[in-house]
Design a protein around this motif. Structure first.
Motif, PDB file in Angstrom:
ATOM      1  N   LYS A  42       8.944 -62.666  12.780  1.00  0.00           N
ATOM      2  CA  LYS A  42       8.475 -63.644  13.893  1.00  0.00           C
ATOM      3  C   LYS A  42       6.935 -63.675  13.595  1.00  0.00           C
ATOM      4  O   LYS A  42       6.199 -63.033  12.629  1.00  0.00           O
ATOM      5  CB  LYS A  42       8.053 -63.074  14.957  1.00  0.00           C
ATOM      6  CG  LYS A  42       9.453 -62.755  16.079  1.00  0.00           C
ATOM      7  CD  LYS A  42      10.794 -64.347  15.502  1.00  0.00           C
ATOM      8  CE  LYS A  42      11.626 -64.256  16.565  1.00  0.00           C
ATOM      9  NZ  LYS A  42      12.225 -65.654  17.212  1.00  0.00           N
ATOM     10  N   SER A  43       5.862 -64.798  13.788  1.00  0.00           N
ATOM     11  CA  SER A  43       4.713 -65.196  13.775  1.00  0.00           C
ATOM     12  C   SER A  43       4.156 -64.231  14.324  1.00  0.00           C
ATOM     13  O   SER A  43       4.402 -64.029  15.209  1.00  0.00           O
ATOM     14  CB  SER A  43       4.399 -66.480  13.927  1.00  0.00           C
ATOM     15  OG  SER A  43       5.577 -67.315  12.785  1.00  0.00           O
ATOM     16  N   PRO A  44       2.702 -64.144  13.390  1.00  0.00           N
ATOM     17  CA  PRO A  44       1.756 -62.690  14.571  1.00  0.00           C
ATOM     18  C   PRO A  44       1.260 -63.854  15.728  1.00  0.00           C
ATOM     19  O   PRO A  44       1.002 -64.916  15.617  1.00  0.00           O
ATOM     20  CB  PRO A  44       0.516 -63.171  13.835  1.00  0.00           C
ATOM     21  CG  PRO A  44       0.554 -63.617  12.433  1.00  0.00           C
ATOM     22  CD  PRO A  44       2.333 -64.251  12.678  1.00  0.00           C
ATOM     23  N   GLU A  45       0.972 -63.795  17.204  1.00  0.00           N
ATOM     24  CA  GLU A  45       0.604 -63.848  18.003  1.00  0.00           C
ATOM     25  C   GLU A  45      -0.895 -62.987  18.785  1.00  0.00           C
ATOM     26  O   GLU A  45      -0.698 -61.470  18.221  1.00  0.00           O
ATOM     27  CB  GLU A  45       1.342 -63.664  19.235  1.00  0.00           C
ATOM     28  CG  GLU A  45       2.499 -62.886  19.482  1.00  0.00           C
ATOM     29  CD  GLU A  45       2.855 -63.157  20.385  1.00  0.00           C
ATOM     30  OE1 GLU A  45       3.213 -64.164  20.951  1.00  0.00           O
ATOM     31  OE2 GLU A  45       3.920 -61.871  20.741  1.00  0.00           O
ATOM     32  N   LEU A  46      -1.766 -63.723  19.007  1.00  0.00           N
ATOM     33  CA  LEU A  46      -2.575 -62.879  19.323  1.00  0.00           C
ATOM     34  C   LEU A  46      -2.809 -61.831  20.750  1.00  0.00           C
ATOM     35  O   LEU A  46      -1.970 -62.239  21.537  1.00  0.00           O
ATOM     36  CB  LEU A  46      -3.922 -63.595  20.503  1.00  0.00           C
ATOM     37  CG  LEU A  46      -5.665 -62.857  20.478  1.00  0.00           C
ATOM     38  CD1 LEU A  46      -5.825 -62.385  19.854  1.00  0.00           C
ATOM     39  CD2 LEU A  46      -6.566 -64.024  21.263  1.00  0.00           C
ATOM     40  N   ILE A  47      -3.251 -61.271  20.685  1.00  0.00           N
ATOM     41  CA  ILE A  47      -3.099 -59.564  21.830  1.00  0.00           C
ATOM     42  C   ILE A  47      -4.432 -60.040  22.909  1.00  0.00           C
ATOM     43  O   ILE A  47      -4.164 -60.361  23.728  1.00  0.00           O
ATOM     44  CB  ILE A  47      -3.014 -58.449  21.643  1.00  0.00           C
ATOM     45  CG1 ILE A  47      -1.356 -58.473  20.864  1.00  0.00           C
ATOM     46  CG2 ILE A  47      -2.926 -57.319  22.806  1.00  0.00           C
ATOM     47  CD1 ILE A  47      -1.099 -57.010  20.485  1.00  0.00           C
ATOM     48  N   MET A  48      -5.501 -60.081  21.534  1.00  0.00           N
ATOM     49  CA  MET A  48      -6.860 -59.761  22.198  1.00  0.00           C
ATOM     50  C   MET A  48      -8.195 -59.486  21.289  1.00  0.00           C
ATOM     51  O   MET A  48      -7.464 -59.903  20.366  1.00  0.00           O
ATOM     52  CB  MET A  48      -6.818 -58.070  22.727  1.00  0.00           C
ATOM     53  CG  MET A  48      -6.547 -57.854  24.000  1.00  0.00           C
ATOM     54  SD  MET A  48      -7.333 -56.016  24.638  1.00  0.00           S
ATOM     55  CE  MET A  48      -8.478 -56.511  25.571  1.00  0.00           C
ATOM     56  N   GLU A  57     -10.406 -53.696  29.184  1.00  0.00           N
ATOM     57  CA  GLU A  57      -9.382 -54.563  29.151  1.00  0.00           C
ATOM     58  C   GLU A  57      -8.114 -55.402  29.259  1.00  0.00           C
ATOM     59  O   GLU A  57      -8.702 -56.624  30.455  1.00  0.00           O
ATOM     60  CB  GLU A  57      -9.188 -53.432  30.348  1.00  0.00           C
ATOM     61  CG  GLU A  57      -8.024 -52.940  31.059  1.00  0.00           C
ATOM     62  CD  GLU A  57      -8.021 -51.380  32.063  1.00  0.00           C
ATOM     63  OE1 GLU A  57      -8.631 -51.231  32.039  1.00  0.00           O
ATOM     64  OE2 GLU A  57      -7.112 -51.790  33.125  1.00  0.00           O
ATOM     65  N   ASP A  58      -6.827 -55.627  29.925  1.00  0.00           N
ATOM     66  CA  ASP A  58      -6.130 -56.834  29.919  1.00  0.00           C
ATOM     67  C   ASP A  58      -4.547 -56.326  29.820  1.00  0.00           C
ATOM     68  O   ASP A  58      -4.291 -55.948  29.400  1.00  0.00           O
ATOM     69  CB  ASP A  58      -5.928 -57.571  28.556  1.00  0.00           C
ATOM     70  CG  ASP A  58      -5.712 -59.576  29.080  1.00  0.00           C
ATOM     71  OD1 ASP A  58      -5.551 -59.780  28.184  1.00  0.00           O
ATOM     72  OD2 ASP A  58      -4.825 -59.137  30.374  1.00  0.00           O
ATOM     73  N   GLY A  59      -4.741 -55.995  30.952  1.00  0.00           N
ATOM     74  CA  GLY A  59      -3.263 -55.332  31.720  1.00  0.00           C
ATOM     75  C   GLY A  59      -3.227 -53.751  30.883  1.00  0.00           C
ATOM     76  O   GLY A  59      -3.485 -53.355  30.869  1.00  0.00           O
ATOM     77  N   ARG A  60      -2.107 -54.249  30.532  1.00  0.00           N
ATOM     78  CA  ARG A  60      -1.734 -52.464  29.782  1.00  0.00           C
ATOM     79  C   ARG A  60      -1.867 -52.169  28.482  1.00  0.00           C
ATOM     80  O   ARG A  60      -2.036 -51.405  27.860  1.00  0.00           O
ATOM     81  CB  ARG A  60       0.147 -52.422  29.323  1.00  0.00           C
ATOM     82  CG  ARG A  60       0.563 -52.087  30.617  1.00  0.00           C
ATOM     83  CD  ARG A  60       2.184 -51.692  30.285  1.00  0.00           C
ATOM     84  NE  ARG A  60       2.213 -53.176  29.223  1.00  0.00           N
ATOM     85  CZ  ARG A  60       3.285 -52.735  28.022  1.00  0.00           C
ATOM     86  NH1 ARG A  60       2.686 -51.713  27.492  1.00  0.00           N
ATOM     87  NH2 ARG A  60       3.827 -53.720  27.381  1.00  0.00           N
ATOM     88  N   PHE A  61      -3.165 -53.352  28.191  1.00  0.00           N
ATOM     89  CA  PHE A  61      -4.096 -53.722  26.612  1.00  0.00           C
ATOM     90  C   PHE A  61      -5.159 -53.567  26.807  1.00  0.00           C
ATOM     91  O   PHE A  61      -6.217 -53.658  28.035  1.00  0.00           O
ATOM     92  CB  PHE A  61      -3.474 -54.686  25.744  1.00  0.00           C
ATOM     93  CG  PHE A  61      -2.169 -54.813  25.376  1.00  0.00           C
ATOM     94  CD1 PHE A  61      -1.269 -55.565  26.768  1.00  0.00           C
ATOM     95  CD2 PHE A  61      -1.715 -53.938  24.207  1.00  0.00           C
ATOM     96  CE1 PHE A  61       0.011 -56.205  26.174  1.00  0.00           C
ATOM     97  CE2 PHE A  61       0.006 -54.659  23.848  1.00  0.00           C
ATOM     98  CZ  PHE A  61       0.777 -55.068  24.456  1.00  0.00           C
ATOM     99  N   THR A  62      -5.818 -52.051  25.686  1.00  0.00           N
ATOM    100  CA  THR A  62      -7.838 -52.070  26.377  1.00  0.00           C
ATOM    101  C   THR A  62      -7.936 -51.693  24.342  1.00  0.00           C
ATOM    102  O   THR A  62      -7.545 -51.553  23.539  1.00  0.00           O
ATOM    103  CB  THR A  62      -7.845 -50.564  26.689  1.00  0.00           C
ATOM    104  OG1 THR A  62      -7.699 -50.601  27.618  1.00  0.00           O
ATOM    105  CG2 THR A  62      -9.364 -50.235  26.342  1.00  0.00           C
TER     106      THR A  62
END
Lengths: 111, 113
Positions: A42-48, A57-62
């Motif tokens: 798949k292609s890259p997609e932004l997390i943060m 912090e964004d949900g389970r991601f920091t």
């Protein structure tokens, strides 16, 4: 020295654990930092993205940025098998306005 | 929802052929990018465009050219395909400014025989 470095992995963590992914960069003038996730095929997609020192912090991601030490980290809490992917670090190197990608860290979350 | 589309998912071409890869975005983004991605080498920027008819060379422009006649469309051209251009090609777009999020198309896997 590579401009943006990531440990290629694979990083293997059990389900429910915290996964810690690190990225170091060489240009002290770098201004903005991005974490992308790429599933196999798949292609890259932004997390943060993060611009300022400290944690975001964004949900389970920091995302954690330390400009003095020139690293940016991504923490994934309560890791799930669906988090298994390659995580790419992108740095906007401010001095010459250049975008530099790391080679990525492969993460495997084991059920 | 941002949508970036690429003309083909898979493409097989012969050495020496002229190859066109097309990318279209529907979010009125100023910036568009062409990358290739190879195992162990990561994402490498081929060309970047920040406006219609404007382009900048990336890290590996040799053997490639680009065209941006309309804001929404960015084409990558392999003038004379070679086997070492076998790769995954990814298009991306973003708002103006290198601090903006890039949105990627699904990719074109090109095989040059």
């Amino acid at each position: 020295q590579k401009e943006v470095e990531q440990n290629s992995g694979p990083l293997s963590v059990p389900e429910g654990a915290i996964a810690s992914l690190n990225c170091t960069y060489s240009d002290r003038g770098s201004q903005s930092f991005f974490w992308y996730r790429q599933y196999s095929g798949k292609s890259p997609e932004l997390i943060m993205f993060i611009y300022s020192n400290g944690d975001k912090e964004d949900g389970r991601f920091t995302a954690q940025l330390n400009k003095a030490s020139q690293y940016v980290s991504l923490l994934i809490r309560d890791s799930q098998p669906s988090d298994s992917a390659t995580y790419l670090c992108l740095v906007n190197a401010g001095n010459n306005r250049k975008l530099i990608w790391g080679l990525g860290t492969s993460l495997a979350v084991n059920p | 929802d941002v949508k970036v589309t690429q003309s083909s998912r898979y493409l097989v071409k012969r050495t020496g052929e002229k190859v066109f890869l097309e990318c279209v975005q529907d979010m009125d983004h100023e910036n568009m990018f062409w990358y290739r991605q190879d195992p162990g080498l990561g994402l490498r920027l081929i060309y970047f465009s920040y406006d219609v008819k404007m382009k900048e060379k990336g890290d590996i422009p040799e053997g490639y050219s680009v065209s941006r006649e309309k804001k929404e469309r960015f084409s990558l051209i392999l003038e004379s395909a070679s086997t070492n251009q076998t790769s995954m090609y990814l298009c991306a777009s973003s708002l103006r400014g290198l601090e903006e999020t890039q949105y990627f198309g699904p990719g074109t896997r090109l095989l040059v025989l």
